[in-house]
Design a protein around this motif. Structure first.
Motif, PDB file in Angstrom:
ATOM      1  N   SER A 141     -32.082 -40.172 -40.471  1.00 32.43           N
ATOM      2  CA  SER A 141     -33.137 -39.283 -39.504  1.00 32.43           C
ATOM      3  C   SER A 141     -33.624 -38.255 -41.065  1.00 32.43           C
ATOM      4  O   SER A 141     -33.287 -38.128 -41.827  1.00 32.43           O
ATOM      5  CB  SER A 141     -31.934 -38.884 -39.202  1.00 32.43           C
ATOM      6  OG  SER A 141     -31.742 -37.579 -38.321  1.00 32.43           O
ATOM      7  N   GLY A 142     -34.415 -38.117 -40.383  1.00 34.88           N
ATOM      8  CA  GLY A 142     -34.641 -36.354 -40.905  1.00 34.88           C
ATOM      9  C   GLY A 142     -35.539 -36.608 -42.257  1.00 34.88           C
ATOM     10  O   GLY A 142     -36.327 -35.615 -42.839  1.00 34.88           O
ATOM     11  N   CYS A 143     -36.152 -37.411 -42.360  1.00 38.39           N
ATOM     12  CA  CYS A 143     -37.677 -37.960 -43.509  1.00 38.39           C
ATOM     13  C   CYS A 143     -38.901 -37.896 -43.264  1.00 38.39           C
ATOM     14  O   CYS A 143     -39.320 -38.093 -44.252  1.00 38.39           O
ATOM     15  CB  CYS A 143     -37.038 -39.691 -43.972  1.00 38.39           C
ATOM     16  SG  CYS A 143     -37.640 -40.798 -42.555  1.00 38.39           S
ATOM     17  N   GLY A 144     -38.812 -37.380 -42.074  1.00 44.31           N
ATOM     18  CA  GLY A 144     -40.246 -37.759 -41.706  1.00 44.31           C
ATOM     19  C   GLY A 144     -41.275 -38.325 -41.369  1.00 44.31           C
ATOM     20  O   GLY A 144     -42.247 -37.941 -41.008  1.00 44.31           O
ATOM     21  N   LYS A 145     -40.728 -39.637 -40.550  1.00 39.03           N
ATOM     22  CA  LYS A 145     -41.441 -40.495 -40.034  1.00 39.03           C
ATOM     23  C   LYS A 145     -42.226 -39.948 -38.597  1.00 39.03           C
ATOM     24  O   LYS A 145     -43.216 -39.694 -38.721  1.00 39.03           O
ATOM     25  CB  LYS A 145     -40.183 -41.229 -38.840  1.00 39.03           C
ATOM     26  CG  LYS A 145     -39.607 -41.977 -40.137  1.00 39.03           C
ATOM     27  CD  LYS A 145     -38.889 -43.251 -39.648  1.00 39.03           C
ATOM     28  CE  LYS A 145     -37.353 -42.109 -38.649  1.00 39.03           C
ATOM     29  NZ  LYS A 145     -36.657 -41.628 -38.772  1.00 39.03           N
ATOM     30  N   SER A 146     -41.019 -38.869 -37.892  1.00 37.43           N
ATOM     31  CA  SER A 146     -41.809 -38.236 -36.728  1.00 37.43           C
ATOM     32  C   SER A 146     -43.044 -37.673 -36.816  1.00 37.43           C
ATOM     33  O   SER A 146     -44.553 -37.627 -36.339  1.00 37.43           O
ATOM     34  CB  SER A 146     -41.449 -37.756 -36.223  1.00 37.43           C
ATOM     35  OG  SER A 146     -40.162 -38.038 -34.903  1.00 37.43           O
ATOM     36  N   THR A 147     -42.869 -36.745 -37.648  1.00 44.76           N
ATOM     37  CA  THR A 147     -43.791 -35.966 -38.612  1.00 44.76           C
ATOM     38  C   THR A 147     -44.605 -36.018 -38.713  1.00 44.76           C
ATOM     39  O   THR A 147     -46.311 -36.328 -39.006  1.00 44.76           O
ATOM     40  CB  THR A 147     -43.265 -34.772 -39.804  1.00 44.76           C
ATOM     41  OG1 THR A 147     -42.090 -34.366 -39.817  1.00 44.76           O
ATOM     42  CG2 THR A 147     -44.525 -34.216 -40.378  1.00 44.76           C
TER      43      THR A 147
ATOM     44  N   MET B 140     -39.223 -45.169 -45.688  1.00 43.22           N
ATOM     45  CA  MET B 140     -39.104 -44.296 -45.758  1.00 43.22           C
ATOM     46  C   MET B 140     -37.224 -43.372 -46.308  1.00 43.22           C
ATOM     47  O   MET B 140     -37.155 -44.154 -45.800  1.00 43.22           O
ATOM     48  CB  MET B 140     -39.308 -43.059 -44.804  1.00 43.22           C
ATOM     49  CG  MET B 140     -41.201 -43.645 -44.447  1.00 43.22           C
ATOM     50  SD  MET B 140     -41.542 -42.167 -43.347  1.00 43.22           S
ATOM     51  CE  MET B 140     -42.197 -40.774 -44.133  1.00 43.22           C
ATOM     52  N   SER B 141     -37.756 -42.447 -47.652  1.00 41.77           N
ATOM     53  CA  SER B 141     -36.308 -41.859 -48.108  1.00 41.77           C
ATOM     54  C   SER B 141     -36.775 -40.651 -47.898  1.00 41.77           C
ATOM     55  O   SER B 141     -37.855 -40.502 -47.623  1.00 41.77           O
ATOM     56  CB  SER B 141     -36.170 -42.776 -49.293  1.00 41.77           C
ATOM     57  OG  SER B 141     -36.815 -41.841 -50.052  1.00 41.77           O
ATOM     58  N   PRO B 142     -35.248 -39.813 -47.856  1.00 40.22           N
ATOM     59  CA  PRO B 142     -35.430 -37.960 -46.875  1.00 40.22           C
ATOM     60  C   PRO B 142     -35.641 -37.309 -48.460  1.00 40.22           C
ATOM     61  O   PRO B 142     -35.565 -37.908 -49.594  1.00 40.22           O
ATOM     62  CB  PRO B 142     -34.243 -38.363 -46.181  1.00 40.22           C
ATOM     63  CG  PRO B 142     -33.290 -39.223 -46.539  1.00 40.22           C
ATOM     64  CD  PRO B 142     -33.940 -40.099 -47.375  1.00 40.22           C
ATOM     65  N   ARG B 143     -36.015 -35.946 -48.180  1.00 40.76           N
ATOM     66  CA  ARG B 143     -35.753 -35.109 -48.635  1.00 40.76           C
ATOM     67  C   ARG B 143     -36.795 -35.185 -49.876  1.00 40.76           C
ATOM     68  O   ARG B 143     -35.415 -34.707 -51.153  1.00 40.76           O
ATOM     69  CB  ARG B 143     -34.712 -34.594 -48.811  1.00 40.76           C
ATOM     70  CG  ARG B 143     -34.022 -33.003 -48.205  1.00 40.76           C
ATOM     71  CD  ARG B 143     -32.766 -33.276 -47.820  1.00 40.76           C
ATOM     72  NE  ARG B 143     -32.689 -34.145 -46.600  1.00 40.76           N
ATOM     73  CZ  ARG B 143     -31.465 -34.465 -46.922  1.00 40.76           C
ATOM     74  NH1 ARG B 143     -30.589 -33.934 -47.514  1.00 40.76           N
ATOM     75  NH2 ARG B 143     -30.926 -35.658 -45.857  1.00 40.76           N
ATOM     76  N   PRO B 144     -37.263 -35.818 -50.203  1.00 42.70           N
ATOM     77  CA  PRO B 144     -38.909 -34.908 -49.264  1.00 42.70           C
ATOM     78  C   PRO B 144     -39.090 -36.386 -48.888  1.00 42.70           C
ATOM     79  O   PRO B 144     -39.354 -36.914 -49.807  1.00 42.70           O
ATOM     80  CB  PRO B 144     -39.373 -34.388 -50.209  1.00 42.70           C
ATOM     81  CG  PRO B 144     -39.881 -34.749 -51.585  1.00 42.70           C
ATOM     82  CD  PRO B 144     -38.094 -34.704 -51.902  1.00 42.70           C
ATOM     83  N   GLY B 145     -39.571 -36.153 -48.003  1.00 44.60           N
ATOM     84  CA  GLY B 145     -39.605 -37.847 -47.450  1.00 44.60           C
ATOM     85  C   GLY B 145     -41.207 -38.171 -48.289  1.00 44.60           C
ATOM     86  O   GLY B 145     -42.598 -37.918 -48.517  1.00 44.60           O
ATOM     87  N   ARG B 146     -40.915 -39.916 -47.781  1.00 43.67           N
ATOM     88  CA  ARG B 146     -41.681 -40.509 -48.890  1.00 43.67           C
ATOM     89  C   ARG B 146     -41.688 -41.855 -48.741  1.00 43.67           C
ATOM     90  O   ARG B 146     -40.350 -41.740 -48.884  1.00 43.67           O
ATOM     91  CB  ARG B 146     -41.783 -40.314 -50.249  1.00 43.67           C
ATOM     92  CG  ARG B 146     -40.700 -40.194 -50.845  1.00 43.67           C
ATOM     93  CD  ARG B 146     -40.116 -39.532 -51.865  1.00 43.67           C
ATOM     94  NE  ARG B 146     -38.900 -39.163 -52.403  1.00 43.67           N
ATOM     95  CZ  ARG B 146     -37.931 -40.279 -53.063  1.00 43.67           C
ATOM     96  NH1 ARG B 146     -38.349 -40.978 -53.856  1.00 43.67           N
ATOM     97  NH2 ARG B 146     -37.339 -39.994 -52.868  1.00 43.67           N
ATOM     98  N   ILE B 147     -42.548 -42.738 -49.272  1.00 44.95           N
ATOM     99  CA  ILE B 147     -42.618 -44.106 -49.079  1.00 44.95           C
ATOM    100  C   ILE B 147     -41.758 -44.598 -50.209  1.00 44.95           C
ATOM    101  O   ILE B 147     -42.389 -44.294 -50.888  1.00 44.95           O
ATOM    102  CB  ILE B 147     -44.523 -44.718 -48.581  1.00 44.95           C
ATOM    103  CG1 ILE B 147     -44.605 -44.206 -47.237  1.00 44.95           C
ATOM    104  CG2 ILE B 147     -43.845 -46.211 -48.604  1.00 44.95           C
ATOM    105  CD1 ILE B 147     -46.149 -44.534 -46.751  1.00 44.95           C
ATOM    106  N   THR B 148     -40.909 -45.830 -49.944  1.00 45.93           N
ATOM    107  CA  THR B 148     -40.207 -46.282 -51.056  1.00 45.93           C
ATOM    108  C   THR B 148     -40.499 -47.550 -51.218  1.00 45.93           C
ATOM    109  O   THR B 148     -40.382 -48.367 -51.932  1.00 45.93           O
ATOM    110  CB  THR B 148     -38.371 -46.282 -50.805  1.00 45.93           C
ATOM    111  OG1 THR B 148     -38.147 -46.388 -49.469  1.00 45.93           O
ATOM    112  CG2 THR B 148     -38.058 -44.616 -50.772  1.00 45.93           C
TER     113      THR B 148
ATOM    114  N   GLY C 110     -29.098 -36.081 -41.785  1.00 44.19           N
ATOM    115  CA  GLY C 110     -30.392 -35.705 -42.159  1.00 44.19           C
ATOM    116  C   GLY C 110     -31.110 -34.583 -41.776  1.00 44.19           C
ATOM    117  O   GLY C 110     -31.951 -35.113 -40.602  1.00 44.19           O
ATOM    118  N   GLY C 111     -31.218 -33.617 -42.470  1.00 44.65           N
ATOM    119  CA  GLY C 111     -32.172 -33.198 -41.637  1.00 44.65           C
ATOM    120  C   GLY C 111     -32.033 -32.744 -39.852  1.00 44.65           C
ATOM    121  O   GLY C 111     -30.636 -32.888 -39.179  1.00 44.65           O
TER     122      GLY C 111
END
Ligand SMILES: Nc1ncnc2c1ncn2[C@@H]1O[C@H](COP(=O)(O)OP(=O)(O)OP(=O)(O)O)[C@@H](O)[C@H]1O
Ligand SMILES: [Mg+2]
Lengths: 252, 289
Positions: B58-64, B226-234, B283-284
C-alpha cells in the motif's frame, strides 16, 4: 395514493383531535372570545368570509409565488456560478451566510420607502431574498457532493464542462436543490405575510390579520390565520409534489 | 501518391507502438506538510494486447502510476506515451477504458444507461448504444438486469457493470485499479476467469493494479512488482502461463501457477526487504486508490 395515506393522513388526524380538544376546552371553561375563540366560532367566521379570505390569500400567495420563483432561480443560478468560479464563491458565500442571519422581514419597511409604499414589489422582494438564501446554500452544497470517482470518470471520458454538469454534478445535487426548495416554499409564504405587518398596501392576509386584531375581531383574525396556514401548506405540498415527481426514477 | 509509403493513415498511427510506454517517470505530490515523492524513475512498457499487473505494498504508487497513464494526474518529470501519442492526447482520443476500485456507477441511471454513458457522451446514436449495451451486458452476464438501478445490484454485479462500461468503446487499452478489491474470494475468482476471457476476446492490453499475488499471477503475462517510498519498480516477473484467454480455473491447481505465485511473492519480499523500516500497515494513505 400511498404517499397521501402515509404522509398526509396522520397529521390531519392529529389536527382533528387537537381541534376537538380545543373546542371542548373553550366551551367547558367558558373562555372569553378575546382570549381564545372556539374552533366553531372561527369556522363560522371563515365560512362567512370565504370570498374575502380567498382574494386576500391570492394577494399574499401571488407575492410569495413571485418571490419563490425569482428567489429560487437566482439562488440556483448564483450557486452554479459560485460552484464553477472560485473567486466568485469566495466573494459571495460569506455574504450569503451573513444574509442568512439577518431577519429579512425587518427589511420590509426600508424596502417600502425604496419602492414606494403602494406597490407589492417590496413584499415580493422580501419573499425573494428569504427564498434565495436556503436555495443558494443547499444548491451549492449539492453541487459540491460530486464523488471523486465520478469526476475522474468524466475527465477520463474527456467530457466537456457542460456534459459533466449535466450527467454528474446536477443529478448529484438534485436532492439538495429540492430540499432547499422545500424549505423555501413555506418560507416564501411566511416572508410575504409577515412583510405585510409592516405597512404597505392593504389586501393581503397579513394586513387583514393586523386590521382584525386592531378591531378586536379575534375570531376573524383567526380565520385569516387559518387561511395563511392553508396557503403555506399548499406551497409546501406543491414543492413536495414537484420533488416526488422529479426524483421518482431515482432510488434512495 | 508517393506519400502512401511514408504516411500511415491516422487511425493506424499507433499500430506498431506499444500500448503504454513510460520512461523516466517521477511524480512528486506537494502537500501542506511538504512534498511526497510517490514515484521515482519508472520505466514500463506494455505491448499491445499484453496483460500487465502492478503489485506492491500500500502506498507504493500503483494507483498514481495508473492515473498518470490515464492522464488523471500529470507526471512531474518523464514521458508517458499511449499507442505512440501523449497521455493527454490518448485521453482525448479515448484510447483507453478505465475501471476503479469503486464501481462508480451513476445511481440515477439504469444499468444499461450506465454502460451506455461513454457512448452517449461521445455522440453515439440511441439505437447503436442500446445494441452495444445489450451485447456488453451479455458479455458480463447481466442481461436480465439492464433495467435495474445500481443499488439493486450486489457489489460484484456493480463491478461487472463498471467493467462493461469500460469496454463500451472497444478500447485497445484497459486500465483497472483493484476492480475486484471489494469482492469475496469466490466471486473474485469467477471475475478473474471472466476478465481473462474478455481481455483475450477483445484483444485489449490491460494494466491491472492489484494487492493479490494469486490474482496477478493468474491474469498476467507480466507482473510488475513495486516498492514504496519512493515508489519504484523492483522486479518484473514473466508468468509464462500461456495465452491469458486460455486460463481457466484448472490453472489454479497447476504447479506452473504455484511457481508463478512463488516468483511474484519472492519479488515482493525482495523489494520490501531492500527498504529499511517498511513497517506493515504504515504505507502512506492506504485509502488512496
Ligand atoms: N492526490 C494526492 N496528493 C498527495 N499525495 C498523494 C496523492 N495521491 C497519492 N499520494 C501519495 O502518493 C503515494 C502513492 O499513493 P497511491 O495511491 O498511488 O498508492 P497505491 O500503491 O495505489 O496504494 P494502495 O495499494 O493503498 O491503493 C502515497 O504516499 C500517497 O500518500
Ligand atoms: Mg491504490
Amino acid at each position: 395514493m400511498n404517499v397521501i395515506a402515509r404522509r398526509i393522513l396522520p397529521p390531519v388526524l392529529l389536527g382533528i383531535v387537537v381541534l376537538a380538544a380545543w373546542q371542548i376546552l373553550v366551551t367547558a371553561l367558558a373562555i372569553p372570545q378575546i382570549v381564545l375563540p372556539s374552533p366553531a366560532a372561527i369556522l363560522a367566521e371563515t365560512l362567512a368570509y370565504i370570498p374575502v379570505l380567498f382574494s386576500a390569500a391570492l394577494v399574499t400567495g401571488w407575492n410569495a409565488l413571485v418571490g419563490l420563483v425569482v428567489g429560487s432561480l437566482l439562488g440556483i443560478g448564483f450557486a452554479l456560478v459560485a460552484a464553477s468560479i472560485r473567486v466568485f464563491d469566495e466573494l459571495t458565500t460569506p455574504l450569503v451566510a451573513a444574509l442568512a442571519v439577518i431577519p429579512i422581514v425587518a427589511l420590509a419597511p426600508v424596502l417600502y420607502t425604496m419602492y414606494g409604499a403602494d406597490v407589492q414589489s417590496a413584499r415580493q422582494a422580501v419573499a425573494g431574498i428569504s427564498v434565495f438564501v436556503p436555495v443558494f446554500l443547499n444548491t451549492l452544497r449539492g453541487l459540491r457532493q460530486t464523488r471523486p470517482v465520478h469526476r475522474d470518470l468524466m475527465r477520463a471520458y474527456a467530457a466537456t464542462r457542460w456534459q459533466a454538469m449535466r450527467t454528474v454534478t446536477l443529478p448529484t445535487a438534485r436532492p439538495f436543490i429540492f430540499t432547499g426548495l422545500r424549505i423555501a416554499s413555506s418560507l416564501s409564504v411566511i416572508a410575504a405575510l409577515v412583510a405585510e405587518y409592516f405597512g404597505g398596501p392593504r389586501g393581503g392576509l397579513g394586513t387583514f390579520i393586523t386590521a382584525s386584531v386592531a378591531g378586536s375581531d379575534y375570531a376573524r383574525a383567526w380565520s385569516y390565520v387559518l387561511a395563511s396556514i392553508v396557503l403555506g401548506l399548499l406551497f409546501y405540498l406543491a414543492a413536495l409534489a414537484v420533488e416526488t415527481l422529479a426524483v421518482r426514477h431515482r432510488p434512495a | 501518391m508517393s506519400t502512401i509509403e511514408t504516411t500511415a493513415p491516422p487511425e493506424r498511427a499507433g499500430a506498431g507502438a506499444p500500448a503504454v510506454a513510460v520512461t523516466g517517470l517521477d511524480k512528486t505530490f506537494t502537500t501542506s506538510d511538504g512534498p511526497t515523492q510517490a514515484l521515482k524513475g519508472i520505466d514500463l512498457e506494455v505491448a499491445a494486447g499484453e496483460f500487465v499487473s502492478l503489485i506492491g505494498p500500500s502506498g507504493c504508487g500503483k494507483s498514481t502510476l495508473l492515473r498518470i497513464i490515464a492522464d488523471l494526474e500529470r507526471p512531474t518529470t518523464g514521458e508517458v506515451r499511449v499507442f505512440g501519442t501523449s497521455a493527454p492526447q490518448a485521453r482525448l482520443d479515448q484510447a483507453y477504458g478505465i475501471a476503479f476500485q469503486q464501481a462508480g456507477l451513476l445511481g440515477w441511471r439504469t444499468v444499461a444507461a450506465n454502460v451506455e454513458l461513454p457512448l452517449e457522451l461521445h455522440g453515439v446514436g440511441r439505437a447503436a448504444r442500446r445494441a452495444r449495451s445489450t451485447e456488453l451486458l451479455e458479455l458480463v452476464g447481466l442481461s436480465d438486469f439492464a433495467a435495474r438501478f445500481p443499488d439493486q445490484l450486489s457489489g460484484g454485479m456493480q463491478q461487472r457493470v463498471a467493467i462493461a462500461r469500460a469496454l463500451a468503446e472497444r478500447p485497445r487499452l484497459l486500465l483497472m485499479d483493484e476492480p475486484f478489491g471489494a469482492l469475496d474470494e469466490m466471486t473474485r475468482e469467477r471475475m478473474q476467469t471472466e476478465l481473462a476471457r474478455i481481455s483475450a476476446e477483445t484483444g485489449a492490453a490491460v494494466v491491472f493494479v492489484t494487492h493479490s499475488i494469486s490474482e496477478a499471477a493468474f491474469l498476467s503475462d507480466r507482473v510488475v512488482v513495486m516498492s514504496p517510498r519512493p515508489g519504484r519498480i523492483t522486479t518484473t516477473v514473466t508468468t509464462g502461463l500461456g495465452p491469458v484467454g486460455e486460463r481457466t480455473d484448472a490453472l489454479r491447481e497447476d504447479p506452473r501457477f504455484f511457481e508463478a505465485v512463488t516468483a511474484v511473492r519472492e519479488g515482493l519480499h525482495a523489494g520490501s526487504a531492500g527498504v529499511a523500516g517498511t513497517g506493515g500497515g504504515s504505507g502512506g494513505t492506504g485509502a488512496a486508490t
